[in-house]
Design an enzyme around this catalytic site. Structure first.
Site, PDB file in Angstrom:
ATOM      1  N   LYS A  46      -9.790  -2.223   1.682  1.00 22.07           N
ATOM      2  CA  LYS A  46      -9.453  -1.090   2.679  1.00 22.07           C
ATOM      3  C   LYS A  46     -10.120   0.012   2.048  1.00 22.07           C
ATOM      4  CE  LYS A  46      -7.157  -3.790   5.312  1.00 22.07           C
ATOM      5  NZ  LYS A  46      -5.699  -3.993   5.577  1.00 22.07           N
ATOM      6  N   ARG A 102       2.219 -12.301  -0.316  1.00 27.85           N
ATOM      7  CA  ARG A 102       0.872 -12.478   0.046  1.00 27.85           C
ATOM      8  C   ARG A 102       0.143 -13.789  -0.522  1.00 27.85           C
ATOM      9  NH1 ARG A 102      -1.648  -8.675   4.304  1.00 27.85           N
ATOM     10  NH2 ARG A 102      -0.011  -7.306   4.436  1.00 27.85           N
ATOM     11  N   CYS A 118       0.855  -7.212  12.220  1.00 24.10           N
ATOM     12  CA  CYS A 118       0.830  -7.469  13.362  1.00 24.10           C
ATOM     13  C   CYS A 118       0.215  -8.494  14.123  1.00 24.10           C
ATOM     14  CB  CYS A 118       0.505  -6.181  14.021  1.00 24.10           C
ATOM     15  SG  CYS A 118       1.862  -4.822  13.806  1.00 24.10           S
ATOM     16  N   ARG A 128       0.554  -1.253   0.076  1.00 19.59           N
ATOM     17  CA  ARG A 128       0.000   0.050  -0.040  1.00 19.59           C
ATOM     18  C   ARG A 128       0.767   1.326  -0.122  1.00 19.59           C
ATOM     19  NH1 ARG A 128      -2.085   0.902   4.239  1.00 19.59           N
ATOM     20  NH2 ARG A 128      -1.223  -0.976   5.490  1.00 19.59           N
ATOM     21  N   TYR A 160      -1.616  -3.664  -6.784  1.00 20.40           N
ATOM     22  CA  TYR A 160      -1.147  -4.494  -5.475  1.00 20.40           C
ATOM     23  C   TYR A 160      -2.249  -4.381  -4.486  1.00 20.40           C
ATOM     24  CZ  TYR A 160       1.724  -7.373  -2.825  1.00 20.40           C
ATOM     25  OH  TYR A 160       2.327  -8.681  -2.230  1.00 20.40           O
ATOM     26  N   GLY A 166      -4.547  -3.582  -1.229  1.00 18.41           N
ATOM     27  CA  GLY A 166      -5.190  -2.591  -0.691  1.00 18.41           C
ATOM     28  C   GLY A 166      -5.316  -1.355  -1.807  1.00 18.41           C
ATOM     29  N   ASP A 213      -9.282  -9.650   8.977  1.00 18.64           N
ATOM     30  CA  ASP A 213      -8.811  -8.345   8.662  1.00 18.64           C
ATOM     31  C   ASP A 213      -9.828  -7.431   8.763  1.00 18.64           C
ATOM     32  OD1 ASP A 213      -6.317  -6.841   7.686  1.00 18.64           O
ATOM     33  OD2 ASP A 213      -7.851  -6.371   6.014  1.00 18.64           O
ATOM     34  N   SER A 226      -1.432  -3.201  10.363  1.00 15.73           N
ATOM     35  CA  SER A 226      -1.038  -4.403   9.372  1.00 15.73           C
ATOM     36  C   SER A 226       0.021  -4.961   9.790  1.00 15.73           C
ATOM     37  CB  SER A 226      -0.917  -3.421   8.007  1.00 15.73           C
ATOM     38  OG  SER A 226      -2.057  -2.420   7.937  1.00 15.73           O
ATOM     39  N   HIS A 247     -10.557  -2.248  11.432  1.00 12.86           N
ATOM     40  CA  HIS A 247      -9.503  -3.004  11.021  1.00 12.86           C
ATOM     41  C   HIS A 247      -9.220  -4.201  11.992  1.00 12.86           C
ATOM     42  CE1 HIS A 247      -5.154  -3.226   9.477  1.00 12.86           C
ATOM     43  NE2 HIS A 247      -5.731  -4.149   8.807  1.00 12.86           N
ATOM     44  N   GLU A 273       0.466 -19.866  21.715  1.00 10.93           N
ATOM     45  CA  GLU A 273       0.603 -19.541  23.033  1.00 10.93           C
ATOM     46  C   GLU A 273      -0.091 -18.512  23.332  1.00 10.93           C
ATOM     47  OE1 GLU A 273       1.756 -22.129  24.511  1.00 10.93           O
ATOM     48  OE2 GLU A 273       3.420 -22.911  23.642  1.00 10.93           O
ATOM     49  N   ARG A 276       2.761  -3.834  17.815  1.00 11.30           N
ATOM     50  CA  ARG A 276       4.046  -4.340  17.625  1.00 11.30           C
ATOM     51  C   ARG A 276       5.132  -3.436  18.302  1.00 11.30           C
ATOM     52  NH1 ARG A 276       6.766  -8.079  13.891  1.00 11.30           N
ATOM     53  NH2 ARG A 276       4.910  -8.419  12.863  1.00 11.30           N
TER      54      ARG A 276
HETATM   55  P1  GTP Z   1      -2.523  -7.489   7.624  1.00 17.45           P
HETATM   56  O1  GTP Z   1      -3.056  -8.444   6.734  1.00 17.45           O
HETATM   57  O2  GTP Z   1      -1.363  -6.701   7.053  1.00 17.45           O
HETATM   58  O3  GTP Z   1      -3.618  -6.649   8.073  1.00 17.45           O
HETATM   59  O4  GTP Z   1      -1.778  -8.524   8.648  1.00 17.45           O
HETATM   60  P2  GTP Z   1      -2.257  -9.290  10.064  1.00 17.45           P
HETATM   61  O5  GTP Z   1      -2.409  -8.344  11.030  1.00 17.45           O
HETATM   62  O6  GTP Z   1      -3.313 -10.255   9.651  1.00 17.45           O
HETATM   63  O7  GTP Z   1      -0.804 -10.083  10.329  1.00 17.45           O
HETATM   64  P3  GTP Z   1      -0.231 -11.529  10.309  1.00 17.45           P
HETATM   65  O8  GTP Z   1      -1.328 -12.211  11.264  1.00 17.45           O
HETATM   66  O9  GTP Z   1      -0.339 -11.829   8.754  1.00 17.45           O
HETATM   67  O10 GTP Z   1       0.898 -11.627  10.906  1.00 17.45           O
HETATM   68  C1  GTP Z   1       2.032 -10.718  10.597  1.00 17.45           C
HETATM   69  C2  GTP Z   1       3.604 -11.213  10.591  1.00 17.45           C
HETATM   70  O11 GTP Z   1       3.648 -11.368  11.959  1.00 17.45           O
HETATM   71  C3  GTP Z   1       3.830 -12.518  10.233  1.00 17.45           C
HETATM   72  O12 GTP Z   1       4.995 -12.609   9.821  1.00 17.45           O
HETATM   73  C4  GTP Z   1       3.512 -13.428  11.464  1.00 17.45           C
HETATM   74  O13 GTP Z   1       4.292 -14.738  11.439  1.00 17.45           O
HETATM   75  C5  GTP Z   1       3.782 -12.480  12.585  1.00 17.45           C
HETATM   76  N1  GTP Z   1       3.062 -12.898  13.841  1.00 17.45           N
HETATM   77  C6  GTP Z   1       1.776 -12.915  13.906  1.00 17.45           C
HETATM   78  N2  GTP Z   1       1.470 -13.378  15.275  1.00 17.45           N
HETATM   79  C7  GTP Z   1       2.589 -13.289  16.008  1.00 17.45           C
HETATM   80  C8  GTP Z   1       3.126 -13.576  17.266  1.00 17.45           C
HETATM   81  O14 GTP Z   1       2.017 -13.909  18.259  1.00 17.45           O
HETATM   82  N3  GTP Z   1       4.362 -13.565  17.690  1.00 17.45           N
HETATM   83  C9  GTP Z   1       5.252 -13.263  16.778  1.00 17.45           C
HETATM   84  N4  GTP Z   1       6.324 -13.333  17.096  1.00 17.45           N
HETATM   85  N5  GTP Z   1       5.067 -13.082  15.548  1.00 17.45           N
HETATM   86  C10 GTP Z   1       3.794 -13.110  15.188  1.00 17.45           C
HETATM   87  C1  SPV Z   2      -3.123  -4.669   5.443  1.00 20.42           C
HETATM   88  O1  SPV Z   2      -2.020  -3.858   5.051  1.00 20.42           O
HETATM   89  O2  SPV Z   2      -3.600  -4.097   6.378  1.00 20.42           O
HETATM   90  C2  SPV Z   2      -3.453  -5.398   4.606  1.00 20.42           C
HETATM   91  C3  SPV Z   2      -3.081  -5.707   3.329  1.00 20.42           C
HETATM   92  O3  SPV Z   2      -4.535  -6.210   5.114  1.00 20.42           O
HETATM   93  S1  SPV Z   2      -3.622  -4.594   2.056  1.00 20.42           S
HETATM   94  O4  SPV Z   2      -4.981  -5.304   1.602  1.00 20.42           O
HETATM   95  O5  SPV Z   2      -2.781  -4.454   0.781  1.00 20.42           O
HETATM   96  O6  SPV Z   2      -4.404  -3.338   2.823  1.00 20.42           O
HETATM   97 MN    MN Z   3      -5.040  -5.642   6.979  1.00 17.09          MN
END
Ligand code: GTP
Ligand code: SPV
Ligand code: MN
Length: 625
Positions: A248, A407, A292, A100, A239, A241, A315, A290, A268, A536, A438
């Site tokens: 989004k 992705r 996280c 994005r 690409y 969003g 999401d 995002s 979100h 965990e 994060r």
């Molecule tokens: P968007 O699709 O961008 O909105 O991301 P999201 O919030 O769905 O994040 P996602 O669950 O895809 O995690 C993003 C990154 O964080 C990945 O590389 C995961 O492996 C890592 N991650 C997710 N949960 C944890 C956790 O509990 N601990 C750690 N250390 N890393 C994590």
């Molecule tokens: C985000 O960035 O929070 C996503 C990926 O979920 S996108 O659809 O590109 O916004």
């Molecule tokens: Mn997202």
């Protein structure tokens, strides 16, 4: 807006007298019974963008297959080895079109203060002029696809309809996975329907005989929203969003404005259904910025016995007060656009099982056996790969094989943990709301808000280290209130006020969900994560939901309520006492500095921050002493 653009291009082209129909070379007829307003809008856009052809998508499997075959022929997609990954494809984007683009994302509300300091605002008239120039003839030599879609279960009172036009077949195929798209959606439009109009062009018209590239896009990018007229115009990117405008742009930026006007929330957030060992069912919504952890939490496999987690959404959540006076949520999407790196059998087995086939992978690495790979899929990288840019790669290459924001795009119904109520048209009842981020320092593993007002403060003050999901400096700490900084279509301070008003209504109906703040990402001085995370995290869910269930007392801290040391279930977990202490440590000096920074952040809203949110900051300072 549309009229302005139509006039603009007529002026630019000097063809004011030419009729619309003569300008598009070929136009497949609209499906019989298609809503007249949709048809005339599609005609208008075609007259601006001048595609060679207009195709109305029906959303069928045959249509998807044809598109995929065409994209394999044109080099946009590579078919993966069906023995490993049936019906699946790899797309490699242009290396400059990988995430994005927040600095090219605009909110064009009539008044600048309605966009607020967290958005890029442009005067709508000025933006119309710019867009008129960009979109005029932008689809020349290409097909314009028409995608009618529903966000939310078909016919749900909480669902909303939209139409996207696009000149990218990759976007069509992706939208077919991510939304309920095609004939089923088109049939729901009536003359009374308020629908969102979304125009997308990769901005790469083809001259007669010009050879196309695998991933057409344009260095000039505009991701533009007109909240008052519920319109989206996106130019130059294919690409995520930037281009899948249902996600989004519609389901958050435009929907947040509709929600403000209609008294609900577009957030979100992931949604999960959690069942405890006593058989009690809870639903939890969680906002994390995002990349996280939303998808991971949405699909988590608990490590503690007796608990199950099922997926409702990963999401986006649309939340409103139901007829029963309770907060209810739907997942408006039909698929997952999930971060690949870090997804493996040890971290997110459910996601790995979801993407067994029927999946589009974008910017991951290709194995020599025709399957995909990315960092974190397995502990050891294969000896040889083709990286996300198409270059030969070995572990000695010293660069990631998959792009950090690579992705997978896959239908939600393929997810083995999908909940039986994920398409409940009334939405699921939300018992708890989580705010995450994060944060290597400062923020404890879990804190419970003292009440809804305090929870709104916790949401309003989320800061998080930047990830690869958007262009920008990785790791830089930034303010991301409600994980909505890039996605709120109106003034963020008004968004907080709106949350407060929803809380006030819920209090009247006697059903206020509990709110919590979590941080899976706190680090030790040596840089390792203090908390093992992933499955965990169920231990933290257990404490939170036992709180909701009235099973455990909590301790007061300056930040809110925290677990007594004996109450966080650490059975079978190999973790040092010092690490647990560090996970909950509250450093007074850092928190006073954080309060200082929050005060400066609030000051950017020119007095628009609600008094109750300001008051929470004063309470925090007083409690820190
Ligand atoms: P968007 O699709 O961008 O909105 O991301 P999201 O919030 O769905 O994040 P996602 O669950 O895809 O995690 C993003 C990154 O964080 C990945 O590389 C995961 O492996 C890592 N991650 C997710 N949960 C944890 C956790 O509990 N601990 C750690 N250390 N890393 C994590
Ligand atoms: C985000 O960035 O929070 C996503 C990926 O979920 S996108 O659809 O590109 O916004
Ligand atoms: Mn997202």
């Amino acid at each position: 807006m549309r009229r302005a653009i139509v006039e603009e291009h007529h002026i630019l082209s000097g063809r004011y007298s030419m009729s619309i129909s003569t300008m598009v070379r070929k136009q497949s007829p609209a499906p019989e019974g298609a809503n007249a307003a949709v048809v005339s809008w599609v005609d208008e856009i075609a007259a601006i963008t001048l595609p060679d052809d207009v195709v109305w998508c029906d959303g069928s499997a045959a249509e998807w297959d044809d598109l995929a075959r065409g994209m394999v022929a044109s080099g946009t997609l590579t078919r993966l080895n069906p023995e490993h990954r049936p019906y699946s494809f790899l797309a490699r984007s242009d290396p400059h079109d990988v995430a994005r683009v927040e600095d090219r994302t605009f909110i064009c509300s009539a008044k600048e203060e309605d966009a607020g300091p967290t958005n890029n605002w442009r005067e709508p008239g000025e933006m119309r002029t710019t867009l008129g120039r960009l979109f005029y003839g932008s689809m020349r030599g290409r097909t314009m696809y028409v995608l009618p879609f529903s966000m939310g279960p078909l016919g749900s009172p909480l669902a909303k309809l939209g139409v996207q036009v696009t000149d990218s077949p990759y976007v069509v195929a992706s939208m077919g996975i991510m939304t309920r798209m095609g004939t089923v959606a088109l049939g729901l439009f009536t003359d009374a329907t308020e629908w969102v109009r979304a125009v997308h062009s990769v901005g790469a018209p083809l001259e007669d005989g010009q050879q196309d590239v695998a991933w057409p896009c344009n260095d000039t990018k505009y991701i533009t929203h007109f909240p008052e007229s519920r319109e989206i115009w996106s130019f130059g990117s294919a690409y995520g969003g930037n281009a899948l405008l249902a996600k989004k742009a519609f389901a958050l930026r435009i929907a947040s404005v509709i929600a403000r006007d209609e008294g609900w929330l577009a957030e979100h957030m992931l949604i999960i259904k959690v069942t405890n060992p006593r058989g009690r069912v809870f639903h939890v919504a969680g906002a994390f910025p995002s990349a996280c952890g939303k998808t991971n939490l949405a699909m988590m496999v608990p490590t503690i016995p007796g608990w199950t987690v099922e997926t409702v959404g990963d999401d986006i959540a649309w939340l409103g007060i139901g007829a029963d006076g309770r907060l209810r949520a739907i997942n408006p999407e039909a698929g997952f656009f999930g971060v690949a790196p870090g997804t493996g059998f040890s971290t997110n087995r459910t996601a790995m099982d979801t993407i067994w086939g029927n999946t589009i992978f974008t910017n991951v690495a290709l194995r020599d056996d025709g399957d995909v790979w990315w960092e974190g899929m397995s502990d050891k990288a294969p000896d040889h790969l083709t990286d996300w840019r198409g270059y030969s790669w070995t572990p000695a290459s010293g660069r990631p094989a998959a792009h950090p924001n690579s992705r997978f795009t896959v239908a939600a119904r393929q997810c083995p943990s999908i909940s039986d109520d994920w398409e409940d048209p009334r939405g699921v009842v939300i018992d708890a709301i989580i705010f995450g981020g994060r944060r290597a320092t400062n923020v404890p593993l879990v804190v419970e808000a003292r009440d809804w007002e305090h929870g709104v403060y916790l949401g309003a003050t989320i800061s998080s280290e930047r990830t690869a999901a958007a262009e920008g400096t990785l790791g830089e700490l930034r303010r991301d209130p409600f994980a909505m900084a890039p996605f709120c279509g109106y003034n963020m301070a008004d968004h907080w006020a709106h949350w407060l008003s929803i809380g006030a209504k819920l209090r009247k109906t006697g059903a206020v969900p509990r709110m919590f703040q979590v941080n899976w990402f706190r680090k030790a001085a040596d840089g390792r994560f203090l908390w093992p995370g992933f499955g965990e995290n169920s231990r933290v869910l257990e404490w939170m939901l036992d709180r909701v269930d009235g099973q455990v007392p909590a301790e007061e801290s300056a930040l809110g309520l925290v677990p007594r040391s004996s109450d966080l279930n650490l059975d079978g977990l190999d973790i040092a006492d010092e690490d647990i202490a560090e996970l909950f440590a509250i450093d007074k000096k850092s928190w006073l500095a954080e309060a200082e920074s929050t005060e400066r952040f609030f000051a950017t809203f020119d007095g628009r921050v609600p008094a109750s949110v300001q008051r929470q900051l004063a309470v925090l300072r007083q409690k820190l002493g």
